[in-house]
Design a protein around this motif. Structure first.
Motif, mmCIF file in Angstrom:
data_model
loop_
_atom_site.group_PDB
_atom_site.id
_atom_site.type_symbol
_atom_site.label_atom_id
_atom_site.label_comp_id
_atom_site.label_asym_id
_atom_site.label_seq_id
_atom_site.Cartn_x
_atom_site.Cartn_y
_atom_site.Cartn_z
ATOM 1 N N ARG A 52 0.832 -1.213 0.000
ATOM 2 C CA ARG A 52 0.000 0.000 0.000
ATOM 3 C C ARG A 52 0.859 1.252 0.000
ATOM 4 O O ARG A 52 0.563 2.225 -0.684
ATOM 5 C CB ARG A 52 -0.899 0.015 1.240
ATOM 6 C CG ARG A 52 -2.235 -0.628 1.011
ATOM 7 C CD ARG A 52 -2.988 -0.668 2.312
ATOM 8 N NE ARG A 52 -3.648 0.610 2.565
ATOM 9 C CZ ARG A 52 -4.940 0.804 2.318
ATOM 10 N NH1 ARG A 52 -5.679 -0.162 1.841
ATOM 11 N NH2 ARG A 52 -5.490 1.969 2.562
ATOM 12 N N GLU A 53 1.923 1.198 0.799
ATOM 13 C CA GLU A 53 2.823 2.357 0.853
ATOM 14 C C GLU A 53 3.441 2.618 -0.517
ATOM 15 O O GLU A 53 3.562 3.765 -0.955
ATOM 16 C CB GLU A 53 3.920 2.087 1.889
ATOM 17 C CG GLU A 53 4.886 3.249 2.026
ATOM 18 C CD GLU A 53 6.168 2.874 2.739
ATOM 19 O OE1 GLU A 53 6.096 2.108 3.716
ATOM 20 O OE2 GLU A 53 7.228 3.344 2.297
ATOM 21 N N LEU A 85 0.880 4.238 -2.640
ATOM 22 C CA LEU A 85 0.746 5.656 -2.274
ATOM 23 C C LEU A 85 1.887 6.483 -2.863
ATOM 24 O O LEU A 85 1.667 7.518 -3.480
ATOM 25 C CB LEU A 85 0.758 5.793 -0.747
ATOM 26 C CG LEU A 85 0.866 7.234 -0.263
ATOM 27 C CD1 LEU A 85 -0.466 7.952 -0.461
ATOM 28 C CD2 LEU A 85 1.312 7.314 1.170
ATOM 29 N N ARG A 86 3.109 5.968 -2.698
ATOM 30 C CA ARG A 86 4.260 6.709 -3.205
ATOM 31 C C ARG A 86 4.146 6.913 -4.708
ATOM 32 O O ARG A 86 4.460 7.980 -5.223
ATOM 33 C CB ARG A 86 5.557 5.966 -2.881
ATOM 34 C CG ARG A 86 5.947 6.074 -1.422
ATOM 35 C CD ARG A 86 7.134 5.192 -1.088
ATOM 36 N NE ARG A 86 7.418 5.206 0.334
ATOM 37 C CZ ARG A 86 8.128 6.137 0.949
ATOM 38 N NH1 ARG A 86 8.646 7.127 0.243
ATOM 39 N NH2 ARG A 86 8.314 6.105 2.244
ATOM 40 N N LYS A 87 3.679 5.872 -5.401
ATOM 41 C CA LYS A 87 3.535 6.009 -6.850
ATOM 42 C C LYS A 87 2.438 7.012 -7.186
ATOM 43 O O LYS A 87 2.585 7.812 -8.107
ATOM 44 C CB LYS A 87 3.253 4.650 -7.489
ATOM 45 C CG LYS A 87 4.429 3.719 -7.397
ATOM 46 C CD LYS A 87 4.273 2.515 -8.283
ATOM 47 C CE LYS A 87 5.193 2.644 -9.476
ATOM 48 N NZ LYS A 87 5.102 1.497 -10.371
ATOM 49 N N ALA A 88 1.326 6.986 -6.427
ATOM 50 C CA ALA A 88 0.245 7.942 -6.668
ATOM 51 C C ALA A 88 0.732 9.371 -6.442
ATOM 52 O O ALA A 88 0.317 10.302 -7.129
ATOM 53 C CB ALA A 88 -0.934 7.643 -5.754
ATOM 54 N N LEU A 89 1.648 9.533 -5.490
ATOM 55 C CA LEU A 89 2.159 10.872 -5.194
ATOM 56 C C LEU A 89 3.244 11.311 -6.175
ATOM 57 O O LEU A 89 3.772 12.407 -6.061
ATOM 58 C CB LEU A 89 2.712 10.937 -3.776
ATOM 59 C CG LEU A 89 1.695 10.722 -2.654
ATOM 60 C CD1 LEU A 89 2.361 10.891 -1.308
ATOM 61 C CD2 LEU A 89 0.527 11.678 -2.784
ATOM 62 N N GLY A 90 3.581 10.441 -7.108
ATOM 63 C CA GLY A 90 4.498 10.865 -8.154
ATOM 64 C C GLY A 90 5.846 10.184 -8.165
ATOM 65 O O GLY A 90 6.733 10.590 -8.909
ATOM 66 N N ALA A 91 6.032 9.121 -7.352
ATOM 67 C CA ALA A 91 7.297 8.398 -7.391
ATOM 68 C C ALA A 91 7.404 7.644 -8.704
ATOM 69 O O ALA A 91 6.462 6.965 -9.106
ATOM 70 C CB ALA A 91 7.388 7.424 -6.228
ATOM 71 N N PRO A 124 -0.103 1.264 -9.337
ATOM 72 C CA PRO A 124 -0.498 2.070 -8.186
ATOM 73 C C PRO A 124 -1.949 1.829 -7.752
ATOM 74 O O PRO A 124 -2.235 1.842 -6.551
ATOM 75 C CB PRO A 124 -0.285 3.508 -8.664
ATOM 76 C CG PRO A 124 -0.117 3.442 -10.128
ATOM 77 C CD PRO A 124 0.426 2.084 -10.434
ATOM 78 N N LEU A 155 -2.731 0.339 -4.063
ATOM 79 C CA LEU A 155 -3.447 1.159 -3.080
ATOM 80 C C LEU A 155 -4.618 0.405 -2.458
ATOM 81 O O LEU A 155 -5.019 0.671 -1.338
ATOM 82 C CB LEU A 155 -3.964 2.438 -3.738
ATOM 83 C CG LEU A 155 -3.010 3.622 -3.716
ATOM 84 C CD1 LEU A 155 -3.539 4.734 -4.590
ATOM 85 C CD2 LEU A 155 -2.784 4.127 -2.306
#
Lengths: 236, 407
Positions: free
Chosen positions: B313-314, B317-323, B400, B404
């Protein structure tokens, strides 16, 4: 600012095709507060994934801030998400065992913004999201649900995105806290931010200025608050 | 991601699961420590052997008599039993061969040695005054045999330290005392310095007397047991060896090389062979220890795979935030590299401690060289990258949206 042209998404499982989204077109201008509403299975999540640049459509075009995102690769989509979009999730999705501050500046990490500037930006975002300064160094799992969602909103705001995408932001909160969170979104909208709220509850959608109703992968209704009032007036 | 961010993420990730990180690093620590220890033992042993060989003299060629052929029988007796080498051969070598420093012939025989109240049975070496130079013999007390002693066929003796200890007691100065070898009395004129080594063929348990005294009174012939030749430098050894062969073949009147009646032992060849064997042994020890390092690496991979699954999940999240994929790969790769790196450093320290311990409790010399440290460091970093890459790659490949939603 946002323009969808004939967005279509088809999932294939074996030989069966599922039309999650069919020929959806609409425009959202800068500074609008739009709710996308629909029952589960209506395709609103699929639409949200497209709007959030988490997924690309099978056909059709999606313009975000002038970029046609529909043909982007995974890494290009990541860059769009990093620069243009702020997400608020139903389950908050904060990093556990990390401080509030670290959670908020997480998007800035991927933008490679220098540390001193991050604190400044995180500070500003936290104020906008309405969280007290005393919580800055608390761990995220020590906060209440409402506080967690405020941290998540601050995280969505921190990199000044063109669009804030909130997916059932009140789904895990009690109704009173939910109202407060919705008021926060309204306040942010008044300050000029574009907000898209995805929900399946009609009373939540009513907080928005414009409601797009999705059913069976197609737009069933697209109405603005002023129009709704007019309709109501006529009926009375 | 900035480098400081990667470190921050790694720091929090490793510390958030101290026990698991510790156990995983332990695998690497043990692996690296055993590699360092094993290599240090291997190298120490190689060093021990070659110093022992070199202590017998440097750039040394030793000519010894060959086997005697019993006429009419197709059998040979033991090498060195023949008395084909004579003192004249040594003189000829010294006169005619270029590129040698010194020639030291020796005669040996085993005799009973008696003093008042004590006796021992030891090797008596008849040698010349050149012997200390050629065979690296040093004097602790008194003097060695001189040219004068040889000319006069003096009955003088120089004792090895062990023989001195056996006869007179540890640390006693025996110079001037009389000892009886066989049936003759000798005056002790010196004691040599201990070289180490024990048992049969020890260079500490013996007595040196002038060579012609030995030939005259003990063996009764002018044959010699060995001729030791010190060559000027290592590169000339093979050439000198060939020249001596030619010279001695001519002197002994042998035309067919198969009938050769002497052997020449080249110290350089022995050293080469020994260091080759020691190298192989070091490699073998290192390889065995390397297996535990490999197991440690698999431990790292196992842990990283668990971590990646736990943090699905983390990652979403990181990918959703642009990683981007590279950000995720870097984050997880650095976690495994830091674990192996820390494990590597601790492992080297532990290996160093272990090899010092081995040196303390046993006679084995252990040597930790820079290259063995660099090697194990490199290997641990390499393991971190190799065994961390697959889990990191897997983390980066997550979609992602599904990540998630992962419960």
């Amino acid at each position: 600012m946002i323009e969808c042209k004939n967005l279509t998404k088809i999932y294939k499982t074996g030989n069966t095709e599922t039309r999650a989204l069919w020929d959806v077109s609409f425009k959202i201008k800068e500074g609008e507060f739009v709710a996308i509403i629909g029952p589960s299975g209506s395709g609103k999540s699929t639409l949200m994934h497209m709007l959030g640049a988490l997924d690309t459509p099978t056909s059709g075009e999606y313009f975000l801030d002038g970029n046609d995102v529909s043909n982007f690769s995974d890494d290009e989509l990541a860059v769009i998400r990093k620069k243009k979009i702020g997400f608020v999730f139903q389950a908050f999705n904060l990093l556990p065992r990390a401080s509030v501050l670290r959670n908020i500046y997480l998007p800035l990490v991927y933008e490679e913004i220098p540390r001193e500037k991050r604190y400044e930006m995180a500070d500003k975002a936290l104020k906008n999201a309405g969280l007290d300064k005393e919580h800055y160094n608390h761990l995220s799992n020590q906060l209440s649900g409402g506080q967690m969602q405020r941290v998540a909103i601050a995280r969505a705001l921190v990199n000044n995105p063109a669009l804030i995408l909130a997916d059932e932001p009140t789904g895990n909160l009690d109704s009173k806290t939910g109202e407060v969170i919705l008021d926060t979104f309204k306040k942010l909208n008044k300050e000029g931010r574009t907000i898209i709220l995805i929900t399946h509850e009609k009373y939540i959608a009513e907080h928005a200025d414009r409601v797009i109703t999705i059913k069976d992968g197609e737009i069933e209704n697209d109405s603005r608050k002023s129009n709704q009032k007019k309709i109501k007036n006529i009926k009375e | 991601m900035l480098i400081s961010d990667i470190f921050e993420e790694t720091f929090f990730a490793v510390l958030s699961n101290k026990v698991r990180s510790g156990l995983t690093a332990l695998g690497i620590i043990i692996g690296i420590a055993s590699v360092v220890t094993m290599i240090s033992i291997g190298q120490g042993t190689a060093y021990d052997i070659s110093t022992k060989i070199e202590s017998l003299g440097s750039n040394l060629l030793t000519v010894s008599p060959g086997a005697t052929k019993v006429i009419g029988m197709n059998a040979k007796s033991a090498t060195g039993s023949a008395d084909t080498l004579v003192i004249g051969d040594a003189d000829a070598i010294e006169e005619k061969i270029q590129g040698i420093i010194s020639v030291a012939p020796e005669v040996s025989s085993r005799q009973q040695v008696i003093i008042k109240g004590s006796n021992t049975n030891t090797n008596i070496y008849g040698v010349t005054e050149t012997y200390p130079q050629v065979k690296n013999v040093e004097i602790e007390l008194g003097t060695f045999i001189t040219e004068n002693n040889i000319r006069r066929t003096s009955k003088v003796a120089v004792l090895g330290p062990e023989t001195r200890d056996n006869l007179f007691g540890i640390g006693v100065n025996p110079v001037g005392e009389i000892i009886r070898i066989g049936s003759l009395d000798f005056v002790v004129i010196g004691v040599t310095i201990a070289k180490g080594g024990s048992g049969f063929g020890s260079s500490d348990d013996l007595i040196y007397i002038p060579i012609n005294t030995a030939q005259h009174y003990l063996t009764g012939s002018d044959s010699v047991n060995n001729i030791n030749i010190q060559v000027e430098d290592e590169e000339k050894m093979t050439l000198v060896e060939e020249e001596i062969t030619t010279l001695l073949l001519a002197r002994h009147g042998i035309s067919n090389i198969d009938d050769i009646d002497f052997n020449i032992m080249n110290q350089a060849d022995i050293l080469d062979t020994v260091s080759e064997i020691a190298g192989t042994m070091t490699l073998l020890l290192g390889a065995i220890a390397g297996i535990s390092l490999l197991v440690g690496g698999i431990g790292i991979m196992n842990m990283m795979l668990t971590t990646v699954t736990e943090r699905t999940r983390e990652i979403g999240l990181r990918k959703a935030l642009g990683a981007q994929n590279k950000d995720i790969i870097l984050q997880f790769l650095s976690e495994s590299v830091v674990l192996t790196f820390v494990g590597g450093v601790l492992g080297i320290l532990l290996g160093w401690a272990a090899s010092s311990f081995v040196m303390k409790i046993s006679d084995t010399t252990t040597i930790i060289t820079t290259w063995s440290i660099i090697l194990s460091f490199g290997v641990s970093a390499f393991i971190g990258i190799v065994f961390g890459y697959y889990p990191a790659r897997r983390a980066a490949s997550f979609n992602p949206i599904t990540a998630l939603r992962y419960e």
